[in-house]
Design a protein around this motif. Sequence first.
Motif, PDB file in Angstrom:
ATOM      1  N   GLY A   1       0.807  -1.218   0.000  1.00 51.22           N
ATOM      2  CA  GLY A   1       0.000   0.000   0.000  1.00 51.22           C
ATOM      3  C   GLY A   1       0.837   1.264   0.000  1.00 51.22           C
ATOM      4  O   GLY A   1       0.436   2.292  -0.577  1.00 51.22           O
ATOM      5  N   GLU A   2       2.013   1.204   0.627  1.00 47.06           N
ATOM      6  CA  GLU A   2       2.894   2.371   0.670  1.00 47.06           C
ATOM      7  C   GLU A   2       3.353   2.803  -0.718  1.00 47.06           C
ATOM      8  O   GLU A   2       3.720   3.965  -0.917  1.00 47.06           O
ATOM      9  CB  GLU A   2       4.129   2.060   1.526  1.00 47.06           C
ATOM     10  CG  GLU A   2       3.856   1.948   3.010  1.00 47.06           C
ATOM     11  CD  GLU A   2       5.064   1.452   3.794  1.00 47.06           C
ATOM     12  OE1 GLU A   2       4.993   1.435   5.030  1.00 47.06           O
ATOM     13  OE2 GLU A   2       6.078   1.069   3.167  1.00 47.06           O
ATOM     14  N   GLN A   3       3.345   1.864  -1.660  1.00 49.24           N
ATOM     15  CA  GLN A   3       3.835   2.157  -2.999  1.00 49.24           C
ATOM     16  C   GLN A   3       2.784   2.819  -3.897  1.00 49.24           C
ATOM     17  O   GLN A   3       3.105   3.287  -4.992  1.00 49.24           O
ATOM     18  CB  GLN A   3       4.318   0.860  -3.665  1.00 49.24           C
ATOM     19  CG  GLN A   3       5.332   0.080  -2.854  1.00 49.24           C
ATOM     20  CD  GLN A   3       6.538   0.916  -2.457  1.00 49.24           C
ATOM     21  OE1 GLN A   3       7.114   1.620  -3.300  1.00 49.24           O
ATOM     22  NE2 GLN A   3       6.913   0.845  -1.194  1.00 49.24           N
ATOM     23  N   LYS A   4       1.548   2.862  -3.440  1.00 51.20           N
ATOM     24  CA  LYS A   4       0.474   3.420  -4.266  1.00 51.20           C
ATOM     25  C   LYS A   4       0.503   4.944  -4.254  1.00 51.20           C
ATOM     26  O   LYS A   4       0.622   5.566  -3.200  1.00 51.20           O
ATOM     27  CB  LYS A   4      -0.883   2.936  -3.764  1.00 51.20           C
ATOM     28  CG  LYS A   4      -1.103   1.446  -3.901  1.00 51.20           C
ATOM     29  CD  LYS A   4      -2.492   1.057  -3.402  1.00 51.20           C
ATOM     30  CE  LYS A   4      -2.745  -0.435  -3.536  1.00 51.20           C
ATOM     31  NZ  LYS A   4      -4.091  -0.803  -3.004  1.00 51.20           N
ATOM     32  N   ALA A   5       0.382   5.522  -5.408  1.00 52.95           N
ATOM     33  CA  ALA A   5       0.334   6.983  -5.527  1.00 52.95           C
ATOM     34  C   ALA A   5      -1.105   7.466  -5.329  1.00 52.95           C
ATOM     35  O   ALA A   5      -2.057   6.789  -5.739  1.00 52.95           O
ATOM     36  CB  ALA A   5       0.833   7.417  -6.895  1.00 52.95           C
ATOM     37  N   PRO A   6      -1.294   8.616  -4.711  1.00 51.57           N
ATOM     38  CA  PRO A   6      -2.649   9.148  -4.541  1.00 51.57           C
ATOM     39  C   PRO A   6      -3.200   9.650  -5.870  1.00 51.57           C
ATOM     40  O   PRO A   6      -2.440   9.824  -6.843  1.00 51.57           O
ATOM     41  CB  PRO A   6      -2.430  10.298  -3.559  1.00 51.57           C
ATOM     42  CG  PRO A   6      -1.026  10.747  -3.819  1.00 51.57           C
ATOM     43  CD  PRO A   6      -0.262   9.492  -4.145  1.00 51.57           C
ATOM     44  N   PRO A   7      -4.497   9.892  -5.935  1.00 51.16           N
ATOM     45  CA  PRO A   7      -5.079  10.465  -7.157  1.00 51.16           C
ATOM     46  C   PRO A   7      -4.419  11.807  -7.480  1.00 51.16           C
ATOM     47  O   PRO A   7      -3.984  12.524  -6.563  1.00 51.16           O
ATOM     48  CB  PRO A   7      -6.555  10.645  -6.783  1.00 51.16           C
ATOM     49  CG  PRO A   7      -6.787   9.712  -5.642  1.00 51.16           C
ATOM     50  CD  PRO A   7      -5.500   9.637  -4.896  1.00 51.16           C
ATOM     51  N   PRO A   8      -4.309  12.162  -8.744  1.00 48.95           N
ATOM     52  CA  PRO A   8      -3.639  13.419  -9.120  1.00 48.95           C
ATOM     53  C   PRO A   8      -4.180  14.639  -8.395  1.00 48.95           C
ATOM     54  O   PRO A   8      -3.420  15.537  -8.024  1.00 48.95           O
ATOM     55  CB  PRO A   8      -3.899  13.503 -10.629  1.00 48.95           C
ATOM     56  CG  PRO A   8      -4.084  12.083 -11.059  1.00 48.95           C
ATOM     57  CD  PRO A   8      -4.769  11.393  -9.912  1.00 48.95           C
ATOM     58  N   GLU A   9      -5.494  14.678  -8.179  1.00 51.60           N
ATOM     59  CA  GLU A   9      -6.085  15.852  -7.533  1.00 51.60           C
ATOM     60  C   GLU A   9      -5.695  15.977  -6.066  1.00 51.60           C
ATOM     61  O   GLU A   9      -5.889  17.037  -5.452  1.00 51.60           O
ATOM     62  CB  GLU A   9      -7.613  15.824  -7.664  1.00 51.60           C
ATOM     63  CG  GLU A   9      -8.315  14.671  -6.945  1.00 51.60           C
ATOM     64  CD  GLU A   9      -8.429  13.405  -7.787  1.00 51.60           C
ATOM     65  OE1 GLU A   9      -9.263  12.550  -7.436  1.00 51.60           O
ATOM     66  OE2 GLU A   9      -7.709  13.296  -8.796  1.00 51.60           O
ATOM     67  N   MET A  10      -5.133  14.899  -5.484  1.00 48.65           N
ATOM     68  CA  MET A  10      -4.720  14.944  -4.080  1.00 48.65           C
ATOM     69  C   MET A  10      -3.209  14.978  -3.912  1.00 48.65           C
ATOM     70  O   MET A  10      -2.711  14.962  -2.786  1.00 48.65           O
ATOM     71  CB  MET A  10      -5.270  13.720  -3.332  1.00 48.65           C
ATOM     72  CG  MET A  10      -6.739  13.780  -3.021  1.00 48.65           C
ATOM     73  SD  MET A  10      -7.154  12.561  -1.748  1.00 48.65           S
ATOM     74  CE  MET A  10      -6.162  13.117  -0.362  1.00 48.65           C
ATOM     75  N   MET A  11      -2.465  15.050  -5.010  1.00 51.27           N
ATOM     76  CA  MET A  11      -1.019  14.970  -4.928  1.00 51.27           C
ATOM     77  C   MET A  11      -0.428  16.102  -4.089  1.00 51.27           C
ATOM     78  O   MET A  11       0.477  15.884  -3.281  1.00 51.27           O
ATOM     79  CB  MET A  11      -0.414  14.993  -6.328  1.00 51.27           C
ATOM     80  CG  MET A  11       1.099  14.797  -6.337  1.00 51.27           C
ATOM     81  SD  MET A  11       1.630  13.221  -5.590  1.00 51.27           S
ATOM     82  CE  MET A  11       1.119  12.077  -6.878  1.00 51.27           C
ATOM     83  N   ALA A  12      -0.940  17.307  -4.230  1.00 52.34           N
ATOM     84  CA  ALA A  12      -0.398  18.443  -3.483  1.00 52.34           C
ATOM     85  C   ALA A  12      -0.613  18.247  -1.986  1.00 52.34           C
ATOM     86  O   ALA A  12       0.307  18.473  -1.179  1.00 52.34           O
ATOM     87  CB  ALA A  12      -1.038  19.748  -3.950  1.00 52.34           C
TER      88      ALA A  12
END
Length: 203
Positions: free
Chosen positions: A164-175
């Motif tokens: 799970g640590e390797q998963k990137a968040p959705p683009p809209e939540m990256m900031a």
Amino acid sequence: MFVWLLQGKVNDPKEVGRQLARWTIDFGDTAVGYLGSTGGVTDDRRFALIARWSSEEAANELLARAEKQAWYEEFQKSFDGDIDFFETDDVTSLLAGGSDAAGFVQAMKVSGVDRQRVEAADRAFDGIASEMRPDLIGGVRVWTTPDSFVELNYFTSEQDARDGEQKAPPPEMMADFEDFVAMMRDAEFFDFTEPFLHSPPGR
């Protein structure tokens, strides 16, 4: 919720486990107002534990008992130096909170954070947690100062947590995600691969 937070450096991990098991039988299974405990010892023998209570009064009633004090004196012999003890009702449950079904628990000790920003990140994460991190059951955060906390997070398994640590968040939540990571950059982590998990019967 009212909690005790204990931290220290262990010299005998097996004895710590035996003493915690003894505590659950002698006190935890019957103490009025006791809700449960979570903790463990890391591979490098760092210890942390949170005991949860329905109220400060319930916790103090047990704390005052002579037999509890005698147990604690014996428990301390398994540590190098004193056990740091902290108590508070400034506690936040995250997602489903704690769970005795967790296969892996990770504690995080953080200082110098902006509480409002941390809690804003919590609210943003709540909406995507089930999809992004199904491995994360929930957590318990204990605020020790206005800008410091110790948090225990409960996972289905260590492997699930690492994946799970390797998963990137959705683009809209990256900031927001990058802001949260920046606040946690100096966090101290405690990995409990064999966590101590206990809740009294029926609670």
